[in-house]
Enzyme design. Sequence first.
Site, PDB file in Angstrom:
ATOM      1  N   ARG A 142       5.334  -2.289   1.255  1.00  0.00           N
ATOM      2  CA  ARG A 142       3.905  -2.539   0.992  1.00  0.00           C
ATOM      3  C   ARG A 142       3.759  -3.677  -0.010  1.00  0.00           C
ATOM      4  O   ARG A 142       4.325  -3.646  -1.083  1.00  0.00           O
ATOM      5  CB  ARG A 142       3.248  -1.278   0.416  1.00  0.00           C
ATOM      6  CG  ARG A 142       2.475  -0.534   1.441  1.00  0.00           C
ATOM      7  CD  ARG A 142       1.821   0.691   0.877  1.00  0.00           C
ATOM      8  NE  ARG A 142       0.793   0.406  -0.115  1.00  0.00           N
ATOM      9  CZ  ARG A 142      -0.124   1.299  -0.459  1.00  0.00           C
ATOM     10  NH1 ARG A 142      -0.145   2.475   0.110  1.00  0.00           N
ATOM     11  NH2 ARG A 142      -1.010   1.017  -1.365  1.00  0.00           N
ATOM     12  N   ARG A 150     -13.428   5.962  -6.088  1.00  0.00           N
ATOM     13  CA  ARG A 150     -12.505   5.444  -7.094  1.00  0.00           C
ATOM     14  C   ARG A 150     -13.220   5.050  -8.385  1.00  0.00           C
ATOM     15  O   ARG A 150     -12.564   4.741  -9.361  1.00  0.00           O
ATOM     16  CB  ARG A 150     -11.861   4.150  -6.615  1.00  0.00           C
ATOM     17  CG  ARG A 150     -10.694   4.199  -5.648  1.00  0.00           C
ATOM     18  CD  ARG A 150      -9.380   4.511  -6.260  1.00  0.00           C
ATOM     19  NE  ARG A 150      -8.269   3.662  -5.881  1.00  0.00           N
ATOM     20  CZ  ARG A 150      -7.611   3.692  -4.733  1.00  0.00           C
ATOM     21  NH1 ARG A 150      -7.958   4.499  -3.780  1.00  0.00           N
ATOM     22  NH2 ARG A 150      -6.585   2.888  -4.535  1.00  0.00           N
ATOM     23  N   ARG A 154       8.841   3.795  -2.506  1.00  0.00           N
ATOM     24  CA  ARG A 154       7.949   3.512  -1.382  1.00  0.00           C
ATOM     25  C   ARG A 154       7.982   2.026  -1.030  1.00  0.00           C
ATOM     26  O   ARG A 154       7.977   1.655   0.136  1.00  0.00           O
ATOM     27  CB  ARG A 154       6.519   3.927  -1.753  1.00  0.00           C
ATOM     28  CG  ARG A 154       5.535   3.682  -0.660  1.00  0.00           C
ATOM     29  CD  ARG A 154       4.271   4.458  -0.895  1.00  0.00           C
ATOM     30  NE  ARG A 154       3.309   3.689  -1.651  1.00  0.00           N
ATOM     31  CZ  ARG A 154       2.140   4.171  -2.080  1.00  0.00           C
ATOM     32  NH1 ARG A 154       1.830   5.432  -1.863  1.00  0.00           N
ATOM     33  NH2 ARG A 154       1.306   3.419  -2.743  1.00  0.00           N
ATOM     34  N   ARG A 214      -2.376  -1.134 -11.004  1.00  0.00           N
ATOM     35  CA  ARG A 214      -3.108  -0.070 -10.302  1.00  0.00           C
ATOM     36  C   ARG A 214      -3.189   1.193 -11.159  1.00  0.00           C
ATOM     37  O   ARG A 214      -4.176   1.918 -11.120  1.00  0.00           O
ATOM     38  CB  ARG A 214      -2.464   0.209  -8.944  1.00  0.00           C
ATOM     39  CG  ARG A 214      -2.776  -0.922  -7.954  1.00  0.00           C
ATOM     40  CD  ARG A 214      -1.857  -0.906  -6.767  1.00  0.00           C
ATOM     41  NE  ARG A 214      -2.090   0.232  -5.906  1.00  0.00           N
ATOM     42  CZ  ARG A 214      -1.142   0.869  -5.247  1.00  0.00           C
ATOM     43  NH1 ARG A 214       0.116   0.495  -5.360  1.00  0.00           N
ATOM     44  NH2 ARG A 214      -1.441   1.880  -4.488  1.00  0.00           N
ATOM     45  N   LYS A 232      -1.211  11.660  -2.340  1.00  0.00           N
ATOM     46  CA  LYS A 232      -2.461  11.848  -1.607  1.00  0.00           C
ATOM     47  C   LYS A 232      -2.273  11.594  -0.108  1.00  0.00           C
ATOM     48  O   LYS A 232      -2.790  12.337   0.705  1.00  0.00           O
ATOM     49  CB  LYS A 232      -3.548  10.884  -2.116  1.00  0.00           C
ATOM     50  CG  LYS A 232      -4.027  11.161  -3.520  1.00  0.00           C
ATOM     51  CD  LYS A 232      -5.295  10.387  -3.830  1.00  0.00           C
ATOM     52  CE  LYS A 232      -5.175   8.889  -3.637  1.00  0.00           C
ATOM     53  NZ  LYS A 232      -4.311   8.150  -4.536  1.00  0.00           N
TER      54      LYS A 232
HETATM   55  P1  AMP Z   1      -4.654   3.025  -1.619  1.00  0.00           P
HETATM   56  O1  AMP Z   1      -3.925   2.977  -0.332  1.00  0.00           O
HETATM   57  O2  AMP Z   1      -5.708   4.115  -1.665  1.00  0.00           O
HETATM   58  O3  AMP Z   1      -3.756   3.046  -2.814  1.00  0.00           O
HETATM   59  O4  AMP Z   1      -5.495   1.668  -1.713  1.00  0.00           O
HETATM   60  C1  AMP Z   1      -4.851   0.412  -1.718  1.00  0.00           C
HETATM   61  C2  AMP Z   1      -5.783  -0.631  -2.329  1.00  0.00           C
HETATM   62  O5  AMP Z   1      -7.010  -0.701  -1.578  1.00  0.00           O
HETATM   63  C3  AMP Z   1      -6.228  -0.332  -3.750  1.00  0.00           C
HETATM   64  O6  AMP Z   1      -5.293  -0.768  -4.710  1.00  0.00           O
HETATM   65  C4  AMP Z   1      -7.532  -1.116  -3.823  1.00  0.00           C
HETATM   66  O7  AMP Z   1      -7.299  -2.510  -3.950  1.00  0.00           O
HETATM   67  C5  AMP Z   1      -8.121  -0.885  -2.453  1.00  0.00           C
HETATM   68  N1  AMP Z   1      -8.945   0.334  -2.397  1.00  0.00           N
HETATM   69  C6  AMP Z   1      -8.705   1.481  -1.705  1.00  0.00           C
HETATM   70  N2  AMP Z   1      -9.687   2.373  -1.875  1.00  0.00           N
HETATM   71  C7  AMP Z   1     -10.595   1.787  -2.708  1.00  0.00           C
HETATM   72  C8  AMP Z   1     -11.818   2.207  -3.274  1.00  0.00           C
HETATM   73  N3  AMP Z   1     -12.320   3.432  -3.044  1.00  0.00           N
HETATM   74  N4  AMP Z   1     -12.470   1.340  -4.084  1.00  0.00           N
HETATM   75  C9  AMP Z   1     -11.987   0.102  -4.328  1.00  0.00           C
HETATM   76  N5  AMP Z   1     -10.829  -0.348  -3.843  1.00  0.00           N
HETATM   77  C10 AMP Z   1     -10.128   0.479  -3.027  1.00  0.00           C
END
Ligand code: AMP
Length: 189
Positions: A133, A88, A127, A144, A13
Amino acid sequence: MRIALLGPPGSGKGTQGVVLREAYGIPHVSSGDLLRAAVRDGTDLGRKAKAFMDAGALVPDDLVLAMMKERLAKDDCRKGFLLDGFPRTRAQAEALTKMLGEAGTPLDHVVSLSVAEGEIVARLRGRREQEGRSDDSDETVRQRMRVYVAETAPLLDYYRSHGVLREIDGVGKPQEISGRIRSAVGGSR
Ligand code: AMP
């Protein structure tokens, strides 16, 4: 053009978001990036969100929704936007539908990137090694994935029933995948 990108962690993404931002001239609005910036800046939101993020859990809907409402109200989003990592959960999707519906600017396309789980685990390991990260440890990655399957995958049906779901094979070179997305979504800015 208003697009949301859906897909499990590691489905590409982020990479596709950057490509689509350039192709359509719309801002790339990543909830994960916004949350990481809040953590880095030590804001109130960041302090509340950090423990959830480090555990691979979702940040509570009310916090994420307030953050996204504020972001989407900014001027640059008037010409459209590309959502990455949001919505999400069903509650987030419904709140977004309501918010955009009231403004008369519903999502045009929800692009779902499909990638098999084994491939994802391998990508996320790579990654973690490259970017360091803190939420990419094996256990957090598995957590996740579980969260994705339980909370986010059901959104595919939600958006399919709204007639906006475009399912894209997320395996291949980044360029090939963007080509698939662009033919599903259509050309113009
Ligand atoms: P990502 O970079 O999109 O994988 O997001 C990293 C982390 O941020 C996720 O594992 C969640 O803890 C939090 N996060 C990101 N977007 C959301 C969302 N829409 N709702 C809830 N938590 C989020």
